[in-house]
Write a protein that holds these residues in place. Structure first.
Motif, short mmCIF file in Angstrom:
data_model
loop_
_atom_site.label_atom_id
_atom_site.label_comp_id
_atom_site.label_asym_id
_atom_site.label_seq_id
_atom_site.Cartn_x
_atom_site.Cartn_y
_atom_site.Cartn_z
N GLN A 1 2.40 22.28 1.90
CA GLN A 1 1.83 21.09 2.50
C GLN A 1 2.71 19.87 2.26
O GLN A 1 3.45 19.80 1.29
CB GLN A 1 0.44 20.83 1.92
CG GLN A 1 -0.67 21.63 2.59
CD GLN A 1 -1.08 21.03 3.91
OE1 GLN A 1 -0.28 20.90 4.82
NE2 GLN A 1 -2.34 20.64 4.03
N GLY B 1 -9.68 29.19 -0.70
CA GLY B 1 -10.91 29.88 -0.30
C GLY B 1 -10.64 30.93 0.75
O GLY B 1 -11.18 32.05 0.70
N HIS B 2 -9.79 30.58 1.73
CA HIS B 2 -9.49 31.55 2.80
C HIS B 2 -8.67 32.72 2.29
O HIS B 2 -9.00 33.89 2.56
CB HIS B 2 -8.75 30.86 3.95
CG HIS B 2 -8.26 31.84 4.98
ND1 HIS B 2 -9.05 32.25 6.03
CD2 HIS B 2 -7.08 32.53 5.09
CE1 HIS B 2 -8.39 33.14 6.74
NE2 HIS B 2 -7.19 33.33 6.19
N GLY C 1 -8.12 18.76 -1.40
CA GLY C 1 -9.09 19.34 -0.48
C GLY C 1 -8.48 20.45 0.35
O GLY C 1 -9.10 21.50 0.58
N ASP C 2 -7.24 20.23 0.84
CA ASP C 2 -6.56 21.26 1.63
C ASP C 2 -6.25 22.49 0.77
O ASP C 2 -6.33 23.63 1.25
CB ASP C 2 -5.27 20.70 2.23
CG ASP C 2 -5.52 19.74 3.37
OD1 ASP C 2 -6.69 19.58 3.77
OD2 ASP C 2 -4.55 19.14 3.87
N ALA D 1 -7.99 23.54 -1.77
CA ALA D 1 -9.25 24.27 -1.96
C ALA D 1 -9.58 25.09 -0.71
O ALA D 1 -10.01 26.26 -0.81
CB ALA D 1 -10.37 23.31 -2.28
N THR D 2 -9.40 24.49 0.47
CA THR D 2 -9.66 25.22 1.73
C THR D 2 -8.75 26.43 1.84
O THR D 2 -9.18 27.54 2.19
CB THR D 2 -9.43 24.28 2.92
OG1 THR D 2 -10.35 23.20 2.85
CG2 THR D 2 -9.60 25.02 4.24
N PHE D 3 -7.47 26.23 1.53
CA PHE D 3 -6.48 27.31 1.62
C PHE D 3 -6.84 28.44 0.66
O PHE D 3 -6.86 29.61 1.04
CB PHE D 3 -5.09 26.73 1.31
CG PHE D 3 -4.00 27.75 1.27
CD1 PHE D 3 -3.45 28.26 2.43
CD2 PHE D 3 -3.49 28.20 0.05
CE1 PHE D 3 -2.42 29.19 2.40
CE2 PHE D 3 -2.48 29.14 0.00
CZ PHE D 3 -1.93 29.64 1.18
N GLY E 1 -5.12 24.66 8.55
CA GLY E 1 -6.53 25.00 8.38
C GLY E 1 -7.22 25.46 9.63
O GLY E 1 -8.41 25.81 9.58
N THR E 2 -6.50 25.49 10.77
CA THR E 2 -7.10 25.96 12.02
C THR E 2 -7.14 27.48 12.03
O THR E 2 -6.49 28.16 11.22
CB THR E 2 -6.30 25.46 13.22
OG1 THR E 2 -4.95 25.98 13.13
CG2 THR E 2 -6.24 23.94 13.26
N SER F 1 -8.01 24.34 -9.50
CA SER F 1 -8.45 24.86 -8.20
C SER F 1 -8.32 26.37 -8.14
O SER F 1 -9.19 27.07 -7.58
CB SER F 1 -7.63 24.21 -7.08
OG SER F 1 -7.84 22.82 -7.03
#
Length: 724
Positions: free
Chosen positions: A221, A234-235, A227-228, A230-232, A192-193, A264
C-alpha cells in the motif's frame, strides 16, 4: 515511489504528509530547549544487527552492473526492489498482453539486478515487482484491461506462468511483490475491490503452485493505513492467500507502525508473517539526518527489510535512488551515502538506546568479534542544537579498551551532495577502566547526521593475511571468481587469494588510520582497481619483470581512525608486457599513522604563532600540557606552519566558547562553533581534508560571533595533530 497521481484519499494524505514534512525540515532549532540526552547502554543488547533499511527501490542500472562495487559494497545492502518500470515497450501490456520484447526487457532487467545482489559479496533479498513487469508503472494506456476484469483471470494466469518460468530458468531466488500501490494510476479498479482480491488470490495460488516455497509480498500500500491492513488480512486469512511478508510504504514512525501491524496480525489470528516497508523517505525527507533517524527507528522495529524510495531518477539510473550524484561524469557519494555506510558499519548486536526528546534518535551496536562499537544519530525534523550521548555499560565491554583505553571519535555527516567524506568534530580517549562517559554532539547545520565510533586506543599495527575471512577487526571478503592457493613458500602464511576474472571483487574491512595492500608483482600479473570508502578507484599495475610475492602495491591516505572499506576489483586490461592478468593478494598492513601532537603553547619546532589579542593560561588540568592559548578579540589570528598530509585542531568546547574560522593554505575559511553545553577541553573540533605531502599553513581567526546559547566570546586553542 514513482511520482504519479493517486486516488483522492491517498493523494490528499500524501500531500498533507509532504507539506508537514517540508515545514518540519525548516523548523527552528533546539537552542531554547533542554539538550536531549540519549543513553546508550553497551551492556544491554536487544538482538543481532540485521541491516534492515539498507535497501533501494530501483537503485541499480538496467543491467544491474551499476553502480560499481566500490560504491555499492561499502553499504552492505540487504534488500532491493525492481521490475523494469518505465523501460521502453511497456511490459506485458505493451506487447498486447503477451510475452514480446516489452516484457522481455523488463524481466531481464529485474533478473540481472537480482543476480548482482544475490551474488557474493552481496546477499540481499530481491523483491520482484510483478506489476511493473506486467506494465502497471503509470505509463500504461488508459484503455488497459487490468487482471481479472469481469472475473476473467485467464490472461493474468498466462502472465504468471511466464514470469515464474523465467525466474526458475534464471536460477535466482526472488520474492514476488504482486502489485505496487494498488490504487490510482497503478490499479484503477482500486484496493479492496472484488477485482483486486481476485487478482491477488489468483497470483498467490498460481505462484505457489508453480514455485512451491516462493515468498509472496504484499499488499504494498502507498502508506500505512491500518484500516486497509485489517481489511486485507481479513480477506487473505479466509481465502488462504496470506503473504509471507506483510508490507506497506512510508511510515511516519516505522517502529510504531510495525507494532500496530503485529497487533493486526494477532487480531486476525495470523502468525509467522514477517514485516517490510519497501519504500521509505518522501522526497523532502531525503536528507542525511532524517535518513539516520529513520534507520534508527527501522533498526528497532523488527522489519526484515526497508527500501529507500526513488523520486527523481526513476528507474534505471544506477544512482542508488540519488544517494550518488554525477560529478564530471563520475558518480560520487552524498551525505545520504555516508549515512548508509555508517549504518553498514554497525555490526554485531544492537545496543539499547533510551531517552532523547522530540525528533532525535540513534541506533547503536557493539561487535566483540570486530572490537568496535558505533552509534548513528539522526533527527527527523532538521533541528539544530546540542545532544548528549550518555555511554554506559563500558565495564561490560573490556574488549573495547586498548592499552591506552577507548578511542571515541565523533564524525559529522553533512547533508551535502556530493560529500567527499565526513568531518571529525570531536575525539577523546577514555582511560582504561572507564565505565561510563558523556559525549557531546552539537548539530552544526540542519539535516546533518552524526556517527560516533568506539575502538581500542592503541598504536599497534596489524598484519592481515589475505585468507583472513573470519569476522574480526580486519577481514577480507571475496566475491565470485576468486580462489585460494596454499603452500606458497614466498607469501605470508603461505596463502595466495587470486582471480583473473575481470570485474571480480574483494573487500577488506579494517579498523585503523591507514592501510597498505600487499600483492604479487610478477610477469603474469594484471591490473586492479582499488578504492577506499567510495573514493574514485585508482589503477594499480601488478606487472613486474621480476617476482616480488609480497610487494606493497597501494597505500591508502591517512584516514580517520575507525572502520573503513577497501574495494579491490580485477581490471579488464593488463600491462602489454604481462603474459597474464592474474591478481594475487598476499596481505594487508593496518596501523595508526604516527601522529605528532603540537601543544598550542609550544615555542620551538613546529609551533603556533600568535598575532595581537591572544593570551595564555597555564595549569589547566584537562588540557594538553596544561596550557590554553585564548582570545576573545574579533580578528585575532593564530597560525600553524607544518609539514604533513593532514592537520586536526584541538580546542575547548564549552558553554562560554564562541565561533572561529579555520583555513589551510589561504583556502576558503570554514566556520567552527566551539560552543557546547558540556565542557570538552581537548577534543578535535576540526580536521582538514587529506593534503598533498609537504609544507602547509593553518590559519585560525577569531570571528567575534557566538552561538546564541553561549555565555561568552572566547576561543581557546589546545593543540594540533600533524599527520605524516
Amino acid at each position: 515511489m514513482r511520482f504519479t497521481p493517486r486516488t483522492a484519499r491517498h493523494a490528499l494524505a500524501r500531500l498533507l504528509t509532504v507539506l508537514l514534512l517540508a515545514c518540519g525540515l525548516a523548523a527552528p532549532g533546539r537552542a531554547d530547549a533542554a539538550a536531549p540526552v540519549l543513553t546508550v547502554d553497551l551492556s544491554a543488547t536487544t538482538g543481532p544487527v540485521t541491516g534492515a533499511g539498507a535497501g533501494f527501490l530501483y537503485g541499480l542500472s538496467q543491467d544491474g552492473r551499476g553502480p560499481a562495487d566500490h560504491l555499492l559494497a561499502p553499504l552492505a545492502p540487504t534488500s532491493a526492489r525492481g521490475g523494469g518500470a518505465r523501460l521502453d515497450g511497456h511490459g506485458w501490456v505493451g506487447d498486447g498482453y503477451a510475452a514480446g520484447n516489452g516484457y522481455r526487457v523488463r524481466i531481464d532487467s529485474a533478473l540481472s539486478q537480482a543476480r548482482r545482489l544475490r551474488t557474493a559479496p552481496y546477499s540481499a533479498a530481491y523483491h520482484l515487482l510483478v506489476s511493473d513487469v506486467w506494465g502497471a508503472d503509470t505509463t500504461q494506456p488508459g484503455s488497459t484491461v487490468y487482471p481479472c476484469a469481469g472475473g476473467d483471470c485467464a490472461n493474468w494466469l498466462a502472465f504468471l506462468g511466464r514470469v515464474t518460468a523465467d525466474v526458475r530458468a534464471s536460477g535466482q531466488t526472488v520474492m514476488f511483490d504482486i502489485w505496487n500501490e494498488p490504487a490510482g494510476a497503478f490499479f484503477p479498479p482500486g484496493f479492496g475491490t472484488v477485482q483486486y482480491f481476485q487478482m491477488w488470490d489468483t497470483a498467490v495460488r498460481e505462484i505457489r503452485r508453480l514455485l512451491p516455497g516462493a515468498a509472496i509480498v504484499g499488499p504494498s500500500q502507498a502508506g500505512f493505513y491500518p484500516g486497509d491492513i485489517a481489511t486485507f488480512l481479513g480477506h487473505v486469512k479466509a481465502a488462504g492467500t496470506v503473504p509471507d511478508v506483510l508490507n506497506w510504504h512510508f511510515s511516519t514512525d516505522p517502529a510504531a507502525d510495525a507494532q500496530t501491524a503485529r497487533n493486526s496480525l494477532a487480531a486476525a489470528g495470523i502468525s509467522g508473517v514477517r514485516l517490510s516497508m519497501n519504500e521509505y523517505l518522501f522526497s523532502p525527507q531525503q536528507r542525511a539526518g532524517v535518513q539516520a533517524w529513520h534507520l534508527a527507528r527501522i533498526a528497532r522495529s523488527g522489519l526484515v527489510t526497508a527500501d529507500h524510495a526513488i523520486w527523481t531518477d526513476c528507474c534505471v539510473a544506477g544512482t542508488l535512488d540519488s544517494t550518488l550524484v554525477p560529478v564530471g561524469g563520475t558518480l560520487r557519494p552524498t551525505g545520504q551515502w555516508w549515512v548508509y555506510k555508517a549504518y553498514a558499519e554497525l555490526t554485531g548486536r544492537l545496543a539499547t538506546v533510551t531517552g532523547g526528546a522530540g525528533s532525535v534518535d540513534a541506533v547503536a551496536a557493539a561487535d566483540q568479534a570486530r572490537a568496535r562499537a558505533g552509534i548513528l544519530v539522526g533527527d527527523s525534523s532538521g533541528n539544530t542544537g546540542p545532544v548528549t550521548l550518555a555511554l554506559t555499560g563500558l565495564g561490560a565491554t573490556p574488549w573495547l579498551s586498548g592499552p591506552q583505553g577507548v578511542r571515541v571519535v565523533v564524525q559529522r555527516i553533512p547533508d551535502q551532495n556530493p560529500l567527499a567524506q565526513p568531518v571529525v568534530v570531536g575525539s577523546q580517549t577514555l582511560p582504561p577502566g572507564t565505565t561510563s562517559a558523556q559525549v557531546p554532539v552539537t548539530w552544526q547545520a540542519a539535516n546533518d547526521a552524526y556517527y560516533v565510533t568506539l575502538t581500542p586506543a592503541t598504536t599497534a599495527s596489524a598484519t592481515v593475511d589475505g585468507a583472513a575471512t573470519a569476522a574480526g577487526p580486519h577481514q577480507f571478503t571475496y566475491g565470485a571468481g576468486w580462489s585460494q592457493t596454499s603452500g606458497v613458500a614466498d607469501m605470508y602464511a603461505g596463502t595466495a587469494n587470486w582471480s583473473h576474472t575481470a570485474g571480480s571483487t574483494a573487500l577488506l574491512r579494517f579498523t585503523g588510520g591507514q592501510v597498505a595492500l600487499r600483492a604479487v608483482r610478477d610477469t603474469d600479473q594484471g591490473r586492479m582497481l582499488v578504492s577506499v570508502d567510495g573514493s574514485v578507484p585508482v589503477t594499480v599495475d601488478d606487472y613486474a619483470p621480476a617476482r616480488n610475492a609480497s610487494a606493497v602495491v597501494w597505500t591508502s591516505p591517512v584516514l580517520d581512525p575507525g572502520p573503513h572499506v577497501v574495494v579491490i576489483t580485477v581490471a579488464p586490461d593488463r600491462n602489454p608486457a604481462s603474459t597474464g592478468q592474474n591478481i594475487a593478494l598476499d596481505r594487508a598492513d593496518v596501523g595508526q599513522p604516527q601522529v605528532t601532537r603540537v601543544d598550542a603553547n609550544a615555542t620551538t619546532g613546529t609551533h603556533f604563532t600568535y598575532g595581537s589579542g591572544w593570551g595564555v593560561t597555564t595549569g589547566v588540568p584537562d588540557m594538553y600540557a596544561g596550557t590554553a592559548n585564548w582570545s576573545f578579540t574579533a580578528g585575532s589570528v593564530a597560525r600553524l606552519a607544518f609539514t604533513g598530509t593532514r592537520v586536526a585542531l584541538h580546542a575547548v568546547k564549552d558553554a562560554d566558547q564562541a565561533i572561529m574560522t579555520v583555513a589551510v593554505d589561504g583556502g576558503a575559511p570554514v566556520q567552527v562553533d566551539d560552543y557546547a553545553p558540556v565542557r570538552n577541553a581537548s577534543g578535535v573540533v576540526w580536521t582538514s581534508a587529506v593534503l598533498a605531502a609537504g609544507a602547509h599553513t593553518l590559519t585560525v581567526t577569531v570571528t567575534g560571533a557566538r552561538d546564541p546559547a553561549s555565555t561568552g566570546g572566547n576561543i581557546a586553542l589546545d593543540s594540533a595533530d600533524i599527520y605524516p
